[in-house]
Design a protein around this motif. Sequence first.
Motif, PDB file in Angstrom:
ATOM      1  N   PRO A  25     -69.014  64.517  90.290  1.00  0.00           N
ATOM      2  CA  PRO A  25     -68.466  63.566  91.255  1.00  0.00           C
ATOM      3  C   PRO A  25     -67.191  62.938  90.712  1.00  0.00           C
ATOM      4  O   PRO A  25     -67.009  62.815  89.490  1.00  0.00           O
ATOM      5  CB  PRO A  25     -69.588  62.528  91.400  1.00  0.00           C
ATOM      6  N   ASP A  26     -66.296  62.535  91.600  1.00  0.00           N
ATOM      7  CA  ASP A  26     -64.981  62.037  91.205  1.00  0.00           C
ATOM      8  C   ASP A  26     -65.062  60.871  90.226  1.00  0.00           C
ATOM      9  O   ASP A  26     -64.238  60.762  89.313  1.00  0.00           O
ATOM     10  CB  ASP A  26     -64.193  61.612  92.451  1.00  0.00           C
ATOM     11  N   GLU A  27     -66.065  60.005  90.402  1.00  0.00           N
ATOM     12  CA  GLU A  27     -66.162  58.826  89.528  1.00  0.00           C
ATOM     13  C   GLU A  27     -66.542  59.183  88.097  1.00  0.00           C
ATOM     14  O   GLU A  27     -66.436  58.346  87.192  1.00  0.00           O
ATOM     15  CB  GLU A  27     -67.176  57.814  90.093  1.00  0.00           C
ATOM     16  N   LYS A  28     -66.958  60.414  87.859  1.00  0.00           N
ATOM     17  CA  LYS A  28     -67.290  60.847  86.507  1.00  0.00           C
ATOM     18  C   LYS A  28     -66.159  61.648  85.856  1.00  0.00           C
ATOM     19  O   LYS A  28     -66.305  62.117  84.731  1.00  0.00           O
ATOM     20  CB  LYS A  28     -68.564  61.693  86.512  1.00  0.00           C
ATOM     21  N   ILE A  29     -65.036  61.809  86.565  1.00  0.00           N
ATOM     22  CA  ILE A  29     -63.877  62.521  86.014  1.00  0.00           C
ATOM     23  C   ILE A  29     -62.828  61.476  85.629  1.00  0.00           C
ATOM     24  O   ILE A  29     -62.275  60.789  86.484  1.00  0.00           O
ATOM     25  CB  ILE A  29     -63.285  63.517  87.034  1.00  0.00           C
ATOM     26  N   HIS A  30     -62.585  61.337  84.358  1.00  0.00           N
ATOM     27  CA  HIS A  30     -61.723  60.277  83.831  1.00  0.00           C
ATOM     28  C   HIS A  30     -60.424  60.849  83.278  1.00  0.00           C
ATOM     29  O   HIS A  30     -60.383  61.989  82.814  1.00  0.00           O
ATOM     30  CB  HIS A  30     -62.455  59.505  82.735  1.00  0.00           C
ATOM     31  N   ILE A  31     -59.366  60.037  83.316  1.00  0.00           N
ATOM     32  CA  ILE A  31     -58.062  60.435  82.788  1.00  0.00           C
ATOM     33  C   ILE A  31     -57.763  59.635  81.527  1.00  0.00           C
ATOM     34  O   ILE A  31     -57.735  58.405  81.552  1.00  0.00           O
ATOM     35  CB  ILE A  31     -56.942  60.214  83.825  1.00  0.00           C
ATOM     36  N   VAL A  32     -57.565  60.336  80.432  1.00  0.00           N
ATOM     37  CA  VAL A  32     -57.110  59.718  79.178  1.00  0.00           C
ATOM     38  C   VAL A  32     -55.968  60.584  78.656  1.00  0.00           C
ATOM     39  O   VAL A  32     -56.196  61.687  78.155  1.00  0.00           O
ATOM     40  CB  VAL A  32     -58.227  59.634  78.121  1.00  0.00           C
ATOM     41  N   PRO A  33     -54.729  60.135  78.781  1.00  0.00           N
ATOM     42  CA  PRO A  33     -53.594  60.966  78.354  1.00  0.00           C
ATOM     43  C   PRO A  33     -53.507  61.086  76.846  1.00  0.00           C
ATOM     44  O   PRO A  33     -54.118  60.307  76.101  1.00  0.00           O
ATOM     45  CB  PRO A  33     -52.387  60.208  78.913  1.00  0.00           C
ATOM     46  N   ASN A  34     -52.752  62.080  76.390  1.00  0.00           N
ATOM     47  CA  ASN A  34     -52.452  62.207  74.967  1.00  0.00           C
ATOM     48  C   ASN A  34     -51.585  61.037  74.517  1.00  0.00           C
ATOM     49  O   ASN A  34     -51.031  60.292  75.339  1.00  0.00           O
ATOM     50  CB  ASN A  34     -51.726  63.520  74.685  1.00  0.00           C
ATOM     51  N   ALA A  71     -72.579  63.178  81.325  1.00  0.00           N
ATOM     52  CA  ALA A  71     -72.288  61.778  81.642  1.00  0.00           C
ATOM     53  C   ALA A  71     -70.895  61.645  82.243  1.00  0.00           C
ATOM     54  O   ALA A  71     -70.602  60.690  82.965  1.00  0.00           O
ATOM     55  CB  ALA A  71     -72.405  60.931  80.377  1.00  0.00           C
ATOM     56  N   GLY A  72     -70.024  62.608  81.940  1.00  0.00           N
ATOM     57  CA  GLY A  72     -68.674  62.574  82.491  1.00  0.00           C
ATOM     58  C   GLY A  72     -67.766  63.568  81.800  1.00  0.00           C
ATOM     59  O   GLY A  72     -68.161  64.238  80.841  1.00  0.00           O
ATOM     60  N   ALA A  73     -66.547  63.677  82.319  1.00  0.00           N
ATOM     61  CA  ALA A  73     -65.539  64.570  81.736  1.00  0.00           C
ATOM     62  C   ALA A  73     -64.198  63.847  81.700  1.00  0.00           C
ATOM     63  O   ALA A  73     -63.869  63.077  82.605  1.00  0.00           O
ATOM     64  CB  ALA A  73     -65.414  65.854  82.552  1.00  0.00           C
ATOM     65  N   ILE A  74     -63.435  64.099  80.645  1.00  0.00           N
ATOM     66  CA  ILE A  74     -62.108  63.509  80.485  1.00  0.00           C
ATOM     67  C   ILE A  74     -61.062  64.612  80.564  1.00  0.00           C
ATOM     68  O   ILE A  74     -61.209  65.668  79.936  1.00  0.00           O
ATOM     69  CB  ILE A  74     -61.982  62.790  79.127  1.00  0.00           C
ATOM     70  N   VAL A  75     -60.009  64.368  81.335  1.00  0.00           N
ATOM     71  CA  VAL A  75     -58.856  65.262  81.388  1.00  0.00           C
ATOM     72  C   VAL A  75     -57.622  64.486  80.962  1.00  0.00           C
ATOM     73  O   VAL A  75     -57.642  63.253  80.877  1.00  0.00           O
ATOM     74  CB  VAL A  75     -58.664  65.874  82.798  1.00  0.00           C
ATOM     75  N   LEU A  76     -56.528  65.204  80.717  1.00  0.00           N
ATOM     76  CA  LEU A  76     -55.338  64.585  80.149  1.00  0.00           C
ATOM     77  C   LEU A  76     -54.410  63.955  81.184  1.00  0.00           C
ATOM     78  O   LEU A  76     -53.550  63.156  80.823  1.00  0.00           O
ATOM     79  CB  LEU A  76     -54.555  65.627  79.340  1.00  0.00           C
ATOM     80  N   GLY A  77     -54.558  64.339  82.456  1.00  0.00           N
ATOM     81  CA  GLY A  77     -53.664  63.793  83.468  1.00  0.00           C
ATOM     82  C   GLY A  77     -54.196  64.022  84.872  1.00  0.00           C
ATOM     83  O   GLY A  77     -55.133  64.809  85.086  1.00  0.00           O
ATOM     84  N   LYS A  78     -53.585  63.352  85.827  1.00  0.00           N
ATOM     85  CA  LYS A  78     -54.011  63.429  87.225  1.00  0.00           C
ATOM     86  C   LYS A  78     -53.994  64.855  87.757  1.00  0.00           C
ATOM     87  O   LYS A  78     -54.882  65.263  88.510  1.00  0.00           O
ATOM     88  CB  LYS A  78     -53.104  62.538  88.078  1.00  0.00           C
ATOM     89  N   SER A  79     -52.989  65.621  87.371  1.00  0.00           N
ATOM     90  CA  SER A  79     -52.859  66.985  87.893  1.00  0.00           C
ATOM     91  C   SER A  79     -53.965  67.910  87.393  1.00  0.00           C
ATOM     92  O   SER A  79     -54.140  69.006  87.928  1.00  0.00           O
ATOM     93  CB  SER A  79     -51.495  67.565  87.515  1.00  0.00           C
ATOM     94  N   LEU A  80     -54.728  67.467  86.377  1.00  0.00           N
ATOM     95  CA  LEU A  80     -55.801  68.288  85.817  1.00  0.00           C
ATOM     96  C   LEU A  80     -57.188  67.891  86.339  1.00  0.00           C
ATOM     97  O   LEU A  80     -58.174  68.574  86.041  1.00  0.00           O
ATOM     98  CB  LEU A  80     -55.777  68.214  84.287  1.00  0.00           C
TER      99      LEU A  80
END
Length: 348
Positions: A142-151, A124-133
């Motif tokens: 697809p880009d819309e399924k890659i989300h940023i949620v920082p620590n 359904a999607g993937a979460i990374v910690l920051g833009k650089s990741l």
Amino acid sequence: MDKKRICFIAQFPPPIHGLSKAVETAYNSKLKHEFLFEKVDISNNKKILKTLWSISRSNADLFYFTISQTKGGNLRDLFIFKLLQIQNKRCLIHLHGGYYRKLIENDMKNWQRKANYKAVSKLAGAIVLGKSLKPIFNGLLPDEKIHIVPNCIDNECLLSKEDFEKKLESSSKRRIKQVLYLSNFIHSKGYPEVLKMALFEKTRIASGQEKCLHFHFAGKFFEETEEKFFFNYIKENNLDELVTYHGVVIGLKKGELLKKCDIFTLPTRYPNEGQPISILEAMGNGLLVLTTDHAGIPDIVEDGVTGIIVKSDQDIQQKLEQILCVDTSLVVRRAFEMVNSKFNSRTY
């Protein structure tokens, strides 16, 4: 309307480390009032059958899954992915690191690599910690399924604005600056480089200059070789008067150590690094951060703006000398304000 049910497939404390602490924060956050949470603790890989059984029995609407960055852990993850796929269950993964793409591209056999490509494409999607990741999942989702949620850091780990102002004033007057390394003792995390800083300080004192730095280390040794290296280095170079080891610190003990120190250093090149919570905790306690532009760190540390970026042992020594000669209070203040506005647990 019935609340949606979310199942956490993740590592929970103990032990306490960046990933388990972040998971615990999310699990206990205000989101608990909006959703029904349940959990499957995957801290022990030997309990894979129990893990798969617990997942198969869950009727959650969404599975939140913190994936591994090791080959062995990834095999476990593939079993979980397959089970969720067979049962037609929605899964959102959260990557608490920066090594996953290199792991599947460089460290895996062709069949395991292809199995990861297939599994990730169905998420359904993937979460990374920051833009650089975000590039870690380029071409996989697809880009819309890659989300940023920082620590983030818990509010109890954050100085009040009043206490921050007091610390900033007292730190500026302190003749001997207190330097802190707070992380696990892994060579690539950079603790040997911090020991070299202490040796450089000893050499400087031996030349007739006044003592300006004292070094504090806190964290866990996972390997006996690391522990021997650390204490042998201190003994062989007679650094006892410049170095204090505090062991593993949590809760109030960690808070007191953060409050008493002025400079936080983490010269990490750790392959699995993501976005170290320890850096955010240091910023939230009024410490000047000295670190590297590695993994997701550039998303929180901008050189000369919210911290100091170092590139080598020699660069570390030069930056330390500069720090002792210039006013860094503006950098510390900007970092503190950034953590208050973007990286505290009130946002969860």
